[in-house]
Design an enzyme around this catalytic site. Structure first.
Site, PDB file in Angstrom:
ATOM      1  N   LYS A  98      -0.715  25.628  17.067  1.00  0.00           N
ATOM      2  CA  LYS A  98       0.257  26.492  16.387  1.00  0.00           C
ATOM      3  C   LYS A  98      -0.204  27.945  16.430  1.00  0.00           C
ATOM      4  O   LYS A  98       0.570  28.841  16.715  1.00  0.00           O
ATOM      5  CB  LYS A  98       0.453  26.095  14.915  1.00  0.00           C
ATOM      6  CG  LYS A  98       1.228  24.848  14.627  1.00  0.00           C
ATOM      7  CD  LYS A  98       2.700  24.943  14.904  1.00  0.00           C
ATOM      8  CE  LYS A  98       3.008  24.395  16.271  1.00  0.00           C
ATOM      9  NZ  LYS A  98       3.286  22.991  16.358  1.00  0.00           N
TER      10      LYS A  98
ATOM     11  N   ASN B  73      20.103  24.167  35.065  1.00  0.00           N
ATOM     12  CA  ASN B  73      18.875  23.842  34.342  1.00  0.00           C
ATOM     13  C   ASN B  73      18.110  22.835  35.176  1.00  0.00           C
ATOM     14  O   ASN B  73      18.636  21.777  35.508  1.00  0.00           O
ATOM     15  CB  ASN B  73      19.215  23.235  32.968  1.00  0.00           C
ATOM     16  CG  ASN B  73      17.959  22.849  32.209  1.00  0.00           C
ATOM     17  OD1 ASN B  73      16.889  23.390  32.446  1.00  0.00           O
ATOM     18  ND2 ASN B  73      18.100  21.904  31.292  1.00  0.00           N
ATOM     19  N   GLY B  74      16.875  23.177  35.527  1.00  0.00           N
ATOM     20  CA  GLY B  74      16.058  22.241  36.307  1.00  0.00           C
ATOM     21  C   GLY B  74      15.295  22.961  37.394  1.00  0.00           C
ATOM     22  O   GLY B  74      15.273  24.195  37.441  1.00  0.00           O
TER      23      GLY B  74
ATOM     24  N   CYS C  61      16.038  26.181  30.253  1.00  0.00           N
ATOM     25  CA  CYS C  61      17.317  26.881  30.363  1.00  0.00           C
ATOM     26  C   CYS C  61      18.426  26.185  29.578  1.00  0.00           C
ATOM     27  O   CYS C  61      18.489  24.965  29.529  1.00  0.00           O
ATOM     28  CB  CYS C  61      17.722  26.948  31.822  1.00  0.00           C
ATOM     29  SG  CYS C  61      16.472  27.711  32.841  1.00  0.00           S
TER      30      CYS C  61
ATOM     31  N   ARG D  37      16.256  27.923  23.776  1.00  0.00           N
ATOM     32  CA  ARG D  37      15.932  27.120  24.966  1.00  0.00           C
ATOM     33  C   ARG D  37      15.224  27.962  26.019  1.00  0.00           C
ATOM     34  O   ARG D  37      14.441  27.440  26.815  1.00  0.00           O
ATOM     35  CB  ARG D  37      17.215  26.563  25.583  1.00  0.00           C
ATOM     36  CG  ARG D  37      17.942  25.630  24.702  1.00  0.00           C
ATOM     37  CD  ARG D  37      18.016  24.233  25.130  1.00  0.00           C
ATOM     38  NE  ARG D  37      17.964  23.879  26.526  1.00  0.00           N
ATOM     39  CZ  ARG D  37      18.073  22.613  26.927  1.00  0.00           C
ATOM     40  NH1 ARG D  37      18.234  21.662  26.064  1.00  0.00           N
ATOM     41  NH2 ARG D  37      18.012  22.309  28.204  1.00  0.00           N
TER      42      ARG D  37
ATOM     43  N   GLU E 176      -3.562  20.369  15.993  1.00  0.00           N
ATOM     44  CA  GLU E 176      -2.219  20.888  15.737  1.00  0.00           C
ATOM     45  C   GLU E 176      -2.302  22.329  15.205  1.00  0.00           C
ATOM     46  O   GLU E 176      -1.523  23.198  15.612  1.00  0.00           O
ATOM     47  CB  GLU E 176      -1.488  19.943  14.771  1.00  0.00           C
ATOM     48  CG  GLU E 176      -0.066  20.319  14.424  1.00  0.00           C
ATOM     49  CD  GLU E 176       0.865  20.498  15.614  1.00  0.00           C
ATOM     50  OE1 GLU E 176       0.513  20.153  16.747  1.00  0.00           O
ATOM     51  OE2 GLU E 176       1.963  21.038  15.407  1.00  0.00           O
TER      52      GLU E 176
ATOM     53  N   TRP F 129      14.743  30.340  31.195  1.00  0.00           N
ATOM     54  CA  TRP F 129      13.284  30.308  31.060  1.00  0.00           C
ATOM     55  C   TRP F 129      12.758  30.219  32.482  1.00  0.00           C
ATOM     56  O   TRP F 129      12.998  29.252  33.190  1.00  0.00           O
ATOM     57  CB  TRP F 129      12.863  29.091  30.240  1.00  0.00           C
ATOM     58  CG  TRP F 129      11.407  29.062  29.922  1.00  0.00           C
ATOM     59  CD1 TRP F 129      10.785  29.664  28.871  1.00  0.00           C
ATOM     60  CD2 TRP F 129      10.384  28.382  30.647  1.00  0.00           C
ATOM     61  NE1 TRP F 129       9.434  29.405  28.897  1.00  0.00           N
ATOM     62  CE2 TRP F 129       9.156  28.620  29.974  1.00  0.00           C
ATOM     63  CE3 TRP F 129      10.353  27.591  31.795  1.00  0.00           C
ATOM     64  CZ2 TRP F 129       7.936  28.105  30.418  1.00  0.00           C
ATOM     65  CZ3 TRP F 129       9.142  27.079  32.234  1.00  0.00           C
ATOM     66  CH2 TRP F 129       7.954  27.332  31.553  1.00  0.00           C
TER      67      TRP F 129
ATOM     68  N   HIS G 211     -23.050  20.230  19.809  1.00  0.00           N
ATOM     69  CA  HIS G 211     -23.234  19.878  21.216  1.00  0.00           C
ATOM     70  C   HIS G 211     -22.749  20.982  22.154  1.00  0.00           C
ATOM     71  O   HIS G 211     -22.521  20.728  23.333  1.00  0.00           O
ATOM     72  CB  HIS G 211     -22.524  18.555  21.517  1.00  0.00           C
ATOM     73  CG  HIS G 211     -23.057  17.410  20.718  1.00  0.00           C
ATOM     74  ND1 HIS G 211     -24.304  16.872  20.936  1.00  0.00           N
ATOM     75  CD2 HIS G 211     -22.539  16.743  19.653  1.00  0.00           C
ATOM     76  CE1 HIS G 211     -24.520  15.901  20.059  1.00  0.00           C
ATOM     77  NE2 HIS G 211     -23.466  15.811  19.259  1.00  0.00           N
TER      78      HIS G 211
ATOM     79  N   LYS H 227      11.600  26.079  23.951  1.00  0.00           N
ATOM     80  CA  LYS H 227      11.655  24.957  23.013  1.00  0.00           C
ATOM     81  C   LYS H 227      11.757  23.615  23.734  1.00  0.00           C
ATOM     82  O   LYS H 227      11.086  22.660  23.376  1.00  0.00           O
ATOM     83  CB  LYS H 227      12.860  25.152  22.087  1.00  0.00           C
ATOM     84  CG  LYS H 227      13.048  24.050  21.072  1.00  0.00           C
ATOM     85  CD  LYS H 227      12.003  24.154  19.981  1.00  0.00           C
ATOM     86  CE  LYS H 227      12.082  23.031  18.969  1.00  0.00           C
ATOM     87  NZ  LYS H 227      10.775  22.862  18.309  1.00  0.00           N
TER      88      LYS H 227
ATOM     89  N   GLU I  14       0.036  29.484  19.983  1.00  0.00           N
ATOM     90  CA  GLU I  14       1.362  29.627  20.600  1.00  0.00           C
ATOM     91  C   GLU I  14       2.228  30.704  19.953  1.00  0.00           C
ATOM     92  O   GLU I  14       3.003  31.350  20.636  1.00  0.00           O
ATOM     93  CB  GLU I  14       2.101  28.290  20.698  1.00  0.00           C
ATOM     94  CG  GLU I  14       2.718  27.785  19.438  1.00  0.00           C
ATOM     95  CD  GLU I  14       3.465  26.470  19.623  1.00  0.00           C
ATOM     96  OE1 GLU I  14       4.337  26.402  20.483  1.00  0.00           O
ATOM     97  OE2 GLU I  14       3.169  25.521  18.872  1.00  0.00           O
TER      98      GLU I  14
HETATM   99  C1  F6R Z   1       4.393  23.101  20.067  1.00  0.00           C
HETATM  100  C2  F6R Z   1       5.553  22.514  20.699  1.00  0.00           C
HETATM  101  C3  F6R Z   1       5.387  21.870  22.017  1.00  0.00           C
HETATM  102  C4  F6R Z   1       6.187  20.573  22.078  1.00  0.00           C
HETATM  103  C5  F6R Z   1       6.116  19.957  23.481  1.00  0.00           C
HETATM  104  C6  F6R Z   1       6.851  18.632  23.544  1.00  0.00           C
HETATM  105  O1  F6R Z   1       4.710  23.658  18.844  1.00  0.00           O
HETATM  106  O2  F6R Z   1       6.623  22.548  20.182  1.00  0.00           O
HETATM  107  O3  F6R Z   1       4.046  21.634  22.305  1.00  0.00           O
HETATM  108  O4  F6R Z   1       5.663  19.694  21.134  1.00  0.00           O
HETATM  109  O5  F6R Z   1       6.667  20.836  24.398  1.00  0.00           O
HETATM  110  O6  F6R Z   1       8.196  18.796  23.201  1.00  0.00           O
HETATM  111  P1  F6R Z   1       9.071  17.579  22.720  1.00  0.00           P
HETATM  112  O7  F6R Z   1       8.525  17.123  21.410  1.00  0.00           O
HETATM  113  O8  F6R Z   1      10.443  18.127  22.611  1.00  0.00           O
HETATM  114  O9  F6R Z   1       8.933  16.503  23.766  1.00  0.00           O
END
Ligand code: F6R
Length: 609
Positions: free
Chosen positions: A488, A107-108, A2, A28, A484, A81, A507, A604, A491
């Protein structure tokens, strides 16, 4: 998660300012948004959620606010969120107490919600949120104590979990109260206007010189004159200056696209002024003060989540490669496992936002034990930045796309520099350090070479978009790239993808391979190249589709599509091989008509654990 914003001004522009800055916090949390404006005699409330319109944005919220009433000096706003309660308009913030005296953005997560509900007794809540319960607790204590600061102070002591919030008193248009316990609240002042937000992104339209970050358990009274900080009802001062570059979309359609394409520059920025060729030792100002203590550390433990965890894995592999013991752990798991570590081990927390609750939980735990805590963080002034003893700023600039791209590459670059720094304290020779520096300096241009192939990658995506299942496969350092790439793709495209070390296929995972399964194999010319080739044969023999990312000429019959990347030292290759996979997932999202900047169910900054 949030986003919070509040504005007290003298220019009558609170409505525009709140709506504008809430738009900047969209990334956010975008399940819902809402604003409340204190118009003097009444508070006006406007909310929107995915329940009203699946792909709503700030413009839809703006349309709800009548134009004729645009003079106001006190407003709060929120992007949500969802955690407690669905993605509905009723659950959207700002929330108010039963009597509509207090309006609240939060937020929380309140972890002892049941106890608080019991304390409040009967009452029919209109929403399913913890926030509505808390604003009613504030109202209850206000009735008992006749002071909003005291009421908020009591609530802060009562609630468990990481929480930050802003309260508007309907009867006091000249004031807002904010509080922090485990979250982030930033204050700023500009020409008679005072701003409070959970995220520096909201400060973008303002030219604010002094910013203050609330410490834990601090309460602040915000007025047009500035702010007064209280802790245990005593006035206190707390200041920490931070700077953050602005960001806007420019010529790009999405932030993810922009952030992928600016990686030549962000990578160059990560290493700028840090590679001291004469010594082969990087200059890392943020860890200079503890360099001596780091010399004594036997094992480094890397902690992070998601993409940042993938960076931790890279750190572990690279440290080991340089003869330094290291481990990598997912933050949300760490505290609940029985981890074994020595008193003189160091912990390194990797985080783009610096606000990830799971990671912060581990920091809190490790601080109790007394080990050294370092941060590798992008956002200056963020919580992880503040809570760690020392660290490295990855200097990627604001990352707005929910999927982390440029921050990952800058994290890898910072890890390389840290690894060289520590290895030079130990056994690495000066010429190895120098050789790595020479190669690091070439990486920005090599990234650009890959970005120049964007059209080709887009064509490969269009050709392969029928697949609904993907493996991302690689060995050794490029197993990390595979992880990675797979993260990507799922998500932002919602396409099923899994990552495996390539040699592990036989395996079990090989059982899924048939003509309808696509494997993206990362296979640069390194010590495991020949072994990887054999594994590709195993996939082709079962009619699997293969898309190869390589820097070596390959038999065109072996891979159905090939994307070439420039050569580099084997352990630096993830800095390059990740780039085509970012583009791959980005173009796949576009092809499947997803909004890459707003992947469903994700936020994010993940400030709940
Ligand atoms: C994936 C992504 C998330 C963040 C994760 C940690 O693209 O962005 O997996 O990497 O939520 O976030 P930070 O780096 O802000 O601690």
């Amino acid at each position: 998660m949030c986003g919070i914003f509040g504005y007290i001004g003298t220019d009558g522009r609170a409505i525009n300012s709140v709506l504008y800055s809430i738009g900047l916090l969209e990334h956010r949390g975008y399940d819902s948004m809402g604003v409340a404006f204190n118009m003097g005699r009444e508070v006006e409330l406007y909310k929107i959620s995915q329940e009203d319109k699946e792909n709503f944005n700030i413009e839809d919220l703006k349309r709800l606010v009548p134009k004729r009433k645009r003079i106001c000096n006190n407003g709060i706003g929120h992007t949500r969120w969802a955690t407690f309660g669905g993605k509905t308009t009723k659950n959207a913030h700002p929330h108010h107490d039963f009597n509509k005296l207090f309006y609240f953005v939060h937020n929380g997560n309140v972890e002892n919600l049941d106890d608080i509900k019991k304390e409040l007794g009967k009452g029919s809540f209109y929403s399913e949120t913890d926030s509505e319960v808390i604003v009613n607790l504030i109202a209850k204590y206000y009735r008992e104590m006749n002071s909003l600061e005291k009421a908020v102070s009591k609530v802060l002591k009562k609630i468990e979990g990481a929480n930050a919030f802003v309260v508007m008193d309907a009867n006091k248009p000249e004031q807002l109260i904010a509080a922090n316990k485990g979250g982030t609240i930033i204050l700023g002042k500009e020409n008679g206007n005072t701003i409070v937000a959970s995220d520096l992104a909201a400060f973008e339209p303002f030219t604010i010189k002094n910013r203050h970050i609330l410490k834990d358990n601090e309460i602040v009274e915000i007025t047009k004159q500035g702010w007064k900080i209280y802790e245990d009802e005593k006035v206190k001062k707390a200041a920490k200056e931070i700077n953050e570059p602005n960001s806007d979309l420019g010529e790009y359609k999405f932030f993810m696209e922009k952030e992928i394409f600016e990686q030549k520059y962000t990578m160059a920025n990560a290493i700028r002024g840090r590679l001291i060729t004469e010594t082969g030792i990087p200059k890392l100002g943020g860890i200079e003060n503890i360099a001596r203590s780091l010399r004594k550390v036997k094992t480094f433990h890397f902690i992070g989540c998601g993409t940042a965890y993938n960076a931790c894995l890279y750190a572990k592999f690279l440290f080991n490669r340089f003869g330094i013991a290291a481990s990598a752990s997912i933050a949300s798991e760490f505290c609940y496992r029985h981890s074994v570590f020595a008193p003189d081990d160091a912990f390194i927390f990797i985080s783009q936002s610096g606000e990830t609750a799971d990671t912060i939980e581990v920091i809190n735990e490790i601080k109790i034990k007394g080990n050294i805590c370092l941060g590798i963080v992008n956002v200056p002034g963020s919580r992880i930045w503040r809570e760690t003893d020392a660290g490295i700023s990855i200097r990627a600039g604001k990352e707005k796309g929910v999927a982390s791209t440029k921050a990952f590459i800058s994290q890898l670059a910072s890890i390389v520099m840290l690894a060289v720094f520590l290895a030079r304290q130990r056994n690495m020779t000066i010429d190895t350090g120098q050789r790595i520096f020479r190669e690091l300096e070439l990486i920005p241009d090599k990234i650009q070479e890959i970005l120049n192939q964007a059209n080709l990658i887009r064509k490969v995506v269009n050709k392969n978009s029928r697949f609904t299942n993907y493996y991302f496969l690689g060995r050794y350092f490029n197993y990390i790239t595979a992880e990675e790439g797979s993260l990507k793709l799922k998500e932002i495209s919602y396409v099923h993808a899994e990552a495996y070390p390539l040699g592990e296929m036989k395996h079990g995972p090989l059982a899924l391979i048939d003509k309808d399964f696509c494997s993206v194999v990362i296979i640069p010319d390194d010590s495991v190249f020949k072994k990887s080739l054999v594994n590709i044969h195993e996939i082709k023999a079962r009619n699997g589709k293969v898309l190869a990312i390589t820097n070596k000429k390959m038999d065109v019959n072996l891979a159905d599509d090939i994307i070439f990347v420039p050569r580099t030292i084997d352990y630096l290759s993830p800095l390059l091989t990740t780039i085509p996979l970012q583009l791959f997932s980005y173009y796949m999202a576009l092809k499947l008509k997803r909004n890459p900047d707003k992947p469903r169910n994700l936020a994010k900054t993940v400030t709940v654990s």
